[in-house]
Scaffold this motif. Structure first.
Motif, PDB file in Angstrom:
ATOM      1  N   GLY A  35       0.819  -1.200   0.000  1.00 33.66           N
ATOM      2  CA  GLY A  35       0.000   0.000   0.000  1.00 33.66           C
ATOM      3  C   GLY A  35       0.855   1.254   0.000  1.00 33.66           C
ATOM      4  O   GLY A  35       1.994   1.244   0.489  1.00 33.66           O
ATOM      5  N   LYS A  80      -4.329   6.233   2.625  1.00 37.88           N
ATOM      6  CA  LYS A  80      -3.493   5.242   1.965  1.00 37.88           C
ATOM      7  C   LYS A  80      -4.334   4.320   1.099  1.00 37.88           C
ATOM      8  O   LYS A  80      -5.430   3.911   1.511  1.00 37.88           O
ATOM      9  N   GLU A  82      -4.571   0.903   0.299  1.00 38.18           N
ATOM     10  CA  GLU A  82      -4.016  -0.301   0.910  1.00 38.18           C
ATOM     11  C   GLU A  82      -3.951  -1.445  -0.091  1.00 38.18           C
ATOM     12  O   GLU A  82      -4.810  -1.567  -0.979  1.00 38.18           O
ATOM     13  N   TYR A  83      -2.972  -2.294   0.088  1.00 33.40           N
ATOM     14  CA  TYR A  83      -2.848  -3.508  -0.701  1.00 33.40           C
ATOM     15  C   TYR A  83      -4.023  -4.423  -0.366  1.00 33.40           C
ATOM     16  O   TYR A  83      -4.297  -4.682   0.808  1.00 33.40           O
ATOM     17  N   GLY A  84      -4.721  -4.873  -1.392  1.00 38.98           N
ATOM     18  CA  GLY A  84      -5.882  -5.741  -1.163  1.00 38.98           C
ATOM     19  C   GLY A  84      -7.190  -4.984  -1.034  1.00 38.98           C
ATOM     20  O   GLY A  84      -8.242  -5.589  -0.866  1.00 38.98           O
ATOM     21  N   GLU A  85      -7.116  -3.657  -1.098  1.00 40.65           N
ATOM     22  CA  GLU A  85      -8.331  -2.838  -1.050  1.00 40.65           C
ATOM     23  C   GLU A  85      -8.432  -2.058  -2.356  1.00 40.65           C
ATOM     24  O   GLU A  85      -7.417  -1.618  -2.894  1.00 40.65           O
TER      25      GLU A  85
ATOM     26  N   LEU B  16      -4.076 -10.551  -1.692  1.00 40.74           N
ATOM     27  CA  LEU B  16      -4.675  -9.510  -2.545  1.00 40.74           C
ATOM     28  C   LEU B  16      -6.079  -9.895  -2.994  1.00 40.74           C
ATOM     29  O   LEU B  16      -6.982  -9.071  -3.002  1.00 40.74           O
ATOM     30  N   ASP B  42       3.455  -2.634   5.067  1.00 41.22           N
ATOM     31  CA  ASP B  42       2.677  -1.905   4.063  1.00 41.22           C
ATOM     32  C   ASP B  42       1.786  -2.822   3.235  1.00 41.22           C
ATOM     33  O   ASP B  42       0.944  -2.351   2.485  1.00 41.22           O
TER      34      ASP B  42
END
Lengths: 129, 334
Positions: A35, A80, A82-85, B16, B42
């Motif tokens: 992210g 942010k 985010e990774y996966g969002e 993911l 992150d």
């Protein structure tokens, strides 16, 4: 390399405000493996049936509450992606006309150590009923 | 003693696409037999480097429940946070101080600083490293290894300060003995000429690599490569191919005391045992002979070279590498 992350399936549709179509929207995962603050979105391009949407009309949001133009997003570090969002992208205007459209989304992020932005592109066939 | 670890980078696609959440991932890493775990905050925590307390509590609960050791915290420095300028020295250092504090809260004693982090962060961070008992170690990664100014500057300053809180993380992509064939298969599937990879293979067969060739030619493409580049797409893909280096293990001889951690990069574990492009067993034997005391961490990167329509192999590849490492370490360490 990150093309598979781009343009979530079935995410493209017209959206309404006060009962009227106010534009169209779509969503995407990040073209990176972590992210980042919104300010690190390098560019986003949307093309419908081969014609690129004017860049200054595109707005983005991580929560569908606060929307930013791409120019505004350049200074947004409090939110942010985010990774996966998903990142939500919308193009205010008349929306997409009824029928089938080829919608192509290009997403590029700046990364911490790779000199060129990480780009991903995906085109989907979208049917508006 | 050499111990095993899994970097959660390896399972990024599972996360993911919401096939696995953090809890399922940590339990899987434990099942695979790893002793330690490596996290990219992150990637799998939200709101970092200042996440909500619930995120920290979740991580610490899962670590307690699985019994995994939090080994390495992979930190990035967003020097290009803004489009119009690079962060100042103080901004960079302040961001990294937050990362050290977070690492401490998550139970880590080691931060991997991403390659190209500038050398001058070391001295100002040292008091924080000592206070929070967290070491910082820059990653030496293929394409950004011992011929690159930023890496060498970092190493020079590391030696000058000579603290147990400053060191290196080595990514084994610098020890490729062949070009990964999953890279060839993927790139050819998206339009790269196979002849380009025939050329790359010939370099490895001669004991060298594309990165070395570019260094010698001053980043000019040799005629043989130009002849192999048959289409426009090759102009985009060839620059991506200098990240597979063919160093001898002995390049580490003088650096062993500074090495805090290894990323055992995996492109493809094969059914017969070893990774296709790297010889882990020989590397582990080398490290054992040098009395390396630390973790080696599975970092699967074949995920990004998965062919369209093919299933993601992350879980299987992690399990295969962990099983292979365990077998090698039993033979080597008893």
């Amino acid at each position: 390399m990150f093309d598979n992350n781009v343009f979530l399936k079935d995410s493209c549709r017209n959206y309404c405000e006060q009962g009227k179509v106010a534009g169209f929207e779509l969503a995407t995962n990040i073209t990176y493996y972590r992210g980042i603050p919104l300010s690190m979105v390098e560019y986003i391009k949307v093309a419908v049936d081969g014609a690129e949407v004017p860049n200054d009309t595109i707005e983005i949001s991580v929560d569908r509450i606060d929307w930013f133009t791409l120019k505004e997003a350049e200074t947004v570090t409090t939110y942010k992606w985010e990774y996966g969002e998903p990142l939500y992208i919308r193009v205010p205007g008349e929306g997409l006309s009824k029928g089938e459209h080829k919608v192509r989304l290009t997403v590029a992020t700046r990364t911490a150590y790779i000199p060129v932005p990480l780009e991903g592109i995906k085109e989907r066939t979208v049917v508006i009923e | 003693m050499i111990k095993t670890c899994v970097s959660l980078y390896s399972l990024q696609d599972e996360y993911l696409n919401h096939r696995m959440d953090l809890e399922q991932i940590l339990r899987y890493v434990k099942e695979c037999g790893a002793q330690g775990v490596e996290l990219l905050p992150d990637q799998m925590l939200h709101g970092t480097p200042n996440p909500p307390q619930e995120q920290i509590d979740l991580w610490n609960r899962l670590i307690a429940e699985t019994g995994l050791t939090p080994v390495c915290d992979d930190v990035f420095l967003n020097t290009n946070l803004y489009k119009n300028r690079t962060l100042t020295h103080r901004e960079c250092i302040d961001l990294l101080i937050d990362e050290i504090k977070l690492a401490h809260k998550l139970g880590f004693h080691l931060i991997r600083l991403v390659s190209m982090v500038p050398w001058w962060v070391q001295e100002p961070l040292l008091p924080y490293c000592e206070k929070y008992d967290v070491a910082i170690a820059v990653e030496v990664h293929a394409g950004m290894a011992f011929d690159v100014q930023a890496t060498n500057d970092f190493i020079k300053e590391m030696k000058r300060l000579n603290s147990r809180y400053i060191g290196l993380v080595i990514d084994t992509g610098i020890f490729c003995r062949r070009m990964p064939r999953v890279v060839r298969n993927y790139e050819v599937s998206v339009g790269t000429s196979p002849e380009v990879f025939d050329y790359m293979d010939s370099l490895f067969a001669q004991g060298t690599d594309f990165h070395q060739v570019l260094l010698k030619t001053g980043y000019q493409y040799p005629d043989e490569l130009k002849a192999a580049m048959k289409c426009e797409h090759d102009k985009l893909s060839v620059p991506l191919l200098d990240g597979y280096e063919n160093y001898p293990f002995e390049v580490l001889d003088d650096l062993i005391p500074y090495i805090k951690h290894f990323h055992l990069k995996t492109f493809e574990m094969t059914e017969e045992g070893p990774e296709y492009s790297m010889d882990y067993k020989a590397l582990l034997e080398y490290l054992h002979s040098k009395n390396y005391d630390g973790y080696v961490s599975t970092e699967y990167e074949g995920n990004r070279f998965t062919l369209a329509g093919q299933p993601m192999q992350e879980k299987k590849q992690v399990a295969m590498q962990q099983a292979y490492l365990k077998k090698c370490l039993q033979e080597i360490q008893g």
